[in-house]
Design an enzyme around this catalytic site. Structure first.
Site, mmCIF file in Angstrom:
data_model
loop_
_atom_site.group_PDB
_atom_site.id
_atom_site.type_symbol
_atom_site.label_atom_id
_atom_site.label_comp_id
_atom_site.label_asym_id
_atom_site.label_seq_id
_atom_site.Cartn_x
_atom_site.Cartn_y
_atom_site.Cartn_z
ATOM 1 N N GLU A 1 39.451 12.609 -9.222
ATOM 2 C CA GLU A 1 38.068 12.208 -9.001
ATOM 3 C C GLU A 1 37.925 10.808 -8.403
ATOM 4 O O GLU A 1 37.376 9.904 -9.037
ATOM 5 C CB GLU A 1 37.268 12.291 -10.306
ATOM 6 C CG GLU A 1 37.306 13.673 -10.934
ATOM 7 C CD GLU A 1 36.334 13.821 -12.100
ATOM 8 O OE1 GLU A 1 35.744 12.821 -12.525
ATOM 9 O OE2 GLU A 1 36.161 14.962 -12.568
ATOM 10 N N GLU B 1 39.309 21.004 -13.877
ATOM 11 C CA GLU B 1 38.561 20.600 -15.080
ATOM 12 C C GLU B 1 37.252 21.364 -15.126
ATOM 13 O O GLU B 1 36.548 21.478 -14.118
ATOM 14 C CB GLU B 1 38.194 19.103 -15.086
ATOM 15 C CG GLU B 1 39.340 18.168 -15.357
ATOM 16 C CD GLU B 1 38.886 16.700 -15.428
ATOM 17 O OE1 GLU B 1 37.714 16.442 -15.756
ATOM 18 O OE2 GLU B 1 39.720 15.839 -15.132
HETATM 19 C C1 GBH Z 1 35.746 13.970 -15.702
HETATM 20 O O1 GBH Z 1 34.831 13.130 -15.107
HETATM 21 C C2 GBH Z 1 36.992 13.185 -15.934
HETATM 22 O O2 GBH Z 1 38.003 13.548 -15.021
HETATM 23 C C3 GBH Z 1 37.515 13.251 -17.336
HETATM 24 O O3 GBH Z 1 38.446 12.240 -17.534
HETATM 25 C C4 GBH Z 1 36.352 13.178 -18.290
HETATM 26 O O4 GBH Z 1 36.746 13.008 -19.620
HETATM 27 C C5 GBH Z 1 35.556 14.433 -18.123
HETATM 28 O O5 GBH Z 1 35.201 14.648 -16.785
HETATM 29 C C6 GBH Z 1 34.304 14.495 -18.982
HETATM 30 O O6 GBH Z 1 33.422 13.460 -18.675
HETATM 31 O O7 GBH Z 1 25.835 9.573 -11.365
HETATM 32 O O8 GBH Z 1 26.593 7.796 -12.823
HETATM 33 O O9 GBH Z 1 25.250 9.579 -13.703
HETATM 34 C C7 GBH Z 1 33.472 13.428 -15.224
HETATM 35 C C8 GBH Z 1 32.756 13.655 -13.914
HETATM 36 C C9 GBH Z 1 31.115 12.766 -12.433
HETATM 37 C C10 GBH Z 1 30.482 13.267 -14.671
HETATM 38 C C11 GBH Z 1 29.893 11.875 -12.308
HETATM 39 C C12 GBH Z 1 29.276 12.365 -14.550
HETATM 40 C C13 GBH Z 1 27.570 11.566 -13.014
HETATM 41 C C14 GBH Z 1 27.737 10.077 -13.078
HETATM 42 N N1 GBH Z 1 31.560 12.851 -13.808
HETATM 43 N N2 GBH Z 1 28.823 12.328 -13.191
HETATM 44 S S1 GBH Z 1 26.262 9.188 -12.704
#
Ligand code: GBH
Length: 463
Positions: free
Chosen positions: A172, A368
């Site tokens: 990511e 994931e």
């Molecule tokens: C993943 O990221 C990770 O890879 C993992 O480590 C983590 O534990 C898991 O998911 C659960 O969270 O625009 O600022 O509101 C999460 C992916 C992408 C989720 C961005 C939140 C919105 C952020 N994220 N998303 S924001």
């Protein structure tokens, strides 16, 4: 192939990878063991106000010393693949130079333990734990970090390249760039749109250089990268809403997919960001490096994004999206998880179909997918998490639908194997198939873990 059986089951191909995923800083603990040096997440977690309840990953699930027990649990669930990440600060304590044998030894033993249990090791080289020393020199806003990353990739490939089934260079990069250097909500906690775009390019460059390093080392596994891609949907068919969706899709999805798979940044993203930067950090030859062929594309999916054009003048100073001024995000109607994220499996199906439509028919993996819920231990010591079962079943049904429509989707990894350190949320959010008691570090397989075991055993889920 994927079929619907007469018993009313959705059956998956016999070659399907049934996996679960974790990341080093979220589960390992032992942050000072065997020569590990600090990462940006150690530094960030130590700053007051950054993480809920002041939590840190210093101990977390204790996986570093309990990995044998954890592989045993994976084996009891019947996983055919396990995705973990390698902590850069355990391997190259000084960021760029010198190899820390003791750190490499841990992953060497983990990989052998997995293979002994018949589980394919899937290794991510960078799941956000940049050596602090490299951050002090500018981190991902410094081009040199991409070169250091390739050096580190080469060292790991040399040691594990004969046994890892699939490599993810980055996890990511959107989060590393736009949360780490954009909003500052993730480590290293820096803010600014230009920094986020600069970091994006250097992360992509690091990916391309790492692909070359893995190939040069002759790794036997597939080489890929994991993107937090999503379906971005306009709230209405008003052209202003469609344009808002185009801008967010550009900065979430196409800014990564296009350089990697087409060797170019999307023209509309360059145009949208021209007030901020002329992208001078992109040097001749970089896009050729970044678009080195990959064997598969991996996506992490949680929820779709629903956006509209906001009324004129409404500014969102906290947005991670540099050109999202005037864009409003909406919850999808329906249930949400403990993260507040919408439960909508159609977003995963649409994403998989879209990747094939726009980027061609290539092997895909969902590296994931999962959900946080407030699990409670029942009187008998068991954990009933019916919402998580519903979430996983619904999303696996969406995966089945995509496979049935001809998408070459080869595996699925639940986030997460274990409850763990959920970044800025600390231990307040639990994603595991396995519950962790943070006082005793005892592990208990949740009802969802038992459900997953049954699904894997029959290679199918209920329709
Ligand atoms: C993943 O990221 C990770 O890879 C993992 O480590 C983590 O534990 C898991 O998911 C659960 O969270 O625009 O600022 O509101 C999460 C992916 C992408 C989720 C961005 C939140 C919105 C952020 N994220 N998303 S924001």
């Amino acid at each position: 192939t994927a079929v619907r059986t007469t018993e009313g089951l959705l059956a998956f191909p016999s070659t399907f990878w049934w996996g679960a995923a974790t990341a080093a800083y979220q589960i390992e603990g032992s942050v000072e063991a065997d020569g590990r040096t600090p990462s940006i997440w150690d530094t960030f977690s130590a700053q007051p106000g950054r993480i809920d309840n002041g939590d840190t990953g210093a101990h977390t699930t204790g996986h570093y010393t309990r990995y044998r027990e954890d592989v045993g649990l994976m084996s009891s669930i019947g996983l055919s693949a396990y995705r973990f990440s390698i902590a850069w600060p355990r391997i190259r304590p000084t960021g760029g130079h010198g190899v820390n044998e003791a750190g490499l030894g841990f992953y060497d033993r983990l990989v052998d333990e997995l293979l002994g249990a018949g589980i394919r090791p899937v290794a991510t080289l960078y799941h956000w734990d940049l050596p602090q020393e490299l951050e002090d020199a500018g981190g991902w806003t410094n081009r040199d970090t991409a070169l250091r990353f390739a050096d580190y990739a080469a060292v790991v490939a040399q040691r594990l390249g004969d046994r890892v089934a699939m490599w993810n260079t980055l996890n990511e990069p959107w989060c590393s760039a736009f949360l780490g250097y954009g909003t500052g909500g993730h480590a290293p906690g820096r803010r600014g749109h230009v920094g986020a775009l600069t970091a994006t390019h250097h992360l992509l460059l690091g990916h391309g250089l790492a692909v070359a390093a893995l190939r040069a080392a002759g790794v036997t596994g597939q080489v890929s990268t994991a993107l937090n891609a999503g379906a971005v949907r306009p709230l209405t068919d008003d052209p202003a809403d469609a344009d808002a969706a185009r801008r967010i899709d550009g900065l979430l999805n196409r800014i990564f997919f296009d350089p990697i798979l087409r060797g170019a940044y999307p023209a509309d993203v360059l145009r949208d960001t021209e007030q901020l930067t002329d992208w001078h950090f992109v040097r001749p030859g970089d896009l050729a490096t970044i678009s080195a062929p990959v064997d598969a594309i991996c996506v992490n999916y949680y929820q779709p994004d629903l956006v509209s054009a906001a009324p004129d003048g409404e500014l969102d100073h906290g947005t991670p999206y540099p050109t999202a001024q005037g864009v409003r995000f909406h919850p999808t109607p329906g249930p949400v998880t403990h993260m507040g994220w919408s439960v909508d499996p159609t977003g995963l199906r649409d994403l998989l179909l879209r990747i094939r439509r726009d980027y061609g028919d290539r092997p895909l993996y969902v590296t994931e997918n999962g959900a946080a819920y407030e699990d409670r231990i029942g009187p008998d010591g068991g954990i009933d998490d019916p919402e998580r079962i519903a979430y996983l079943r619904g999303h696996l049904a969406a995966v089945h639908e995509a496979i049935s429509a001809g998408v070459d989707l080869r595996g699925y990894f639940v986030w997460s194997l274990l409850d763990n350190f959920e970044w800025a949320f600390g231990f307040s959010r639990r994603f595991g198939l396995i519950h962790v008691d943070y006082d005793t570090l005892a592990r208990t397989v949740k009802a969802s873990g038992h459900w997953y075991r049954a699904a894997i055993a029959r290679g199918a889920i209920e329709a």
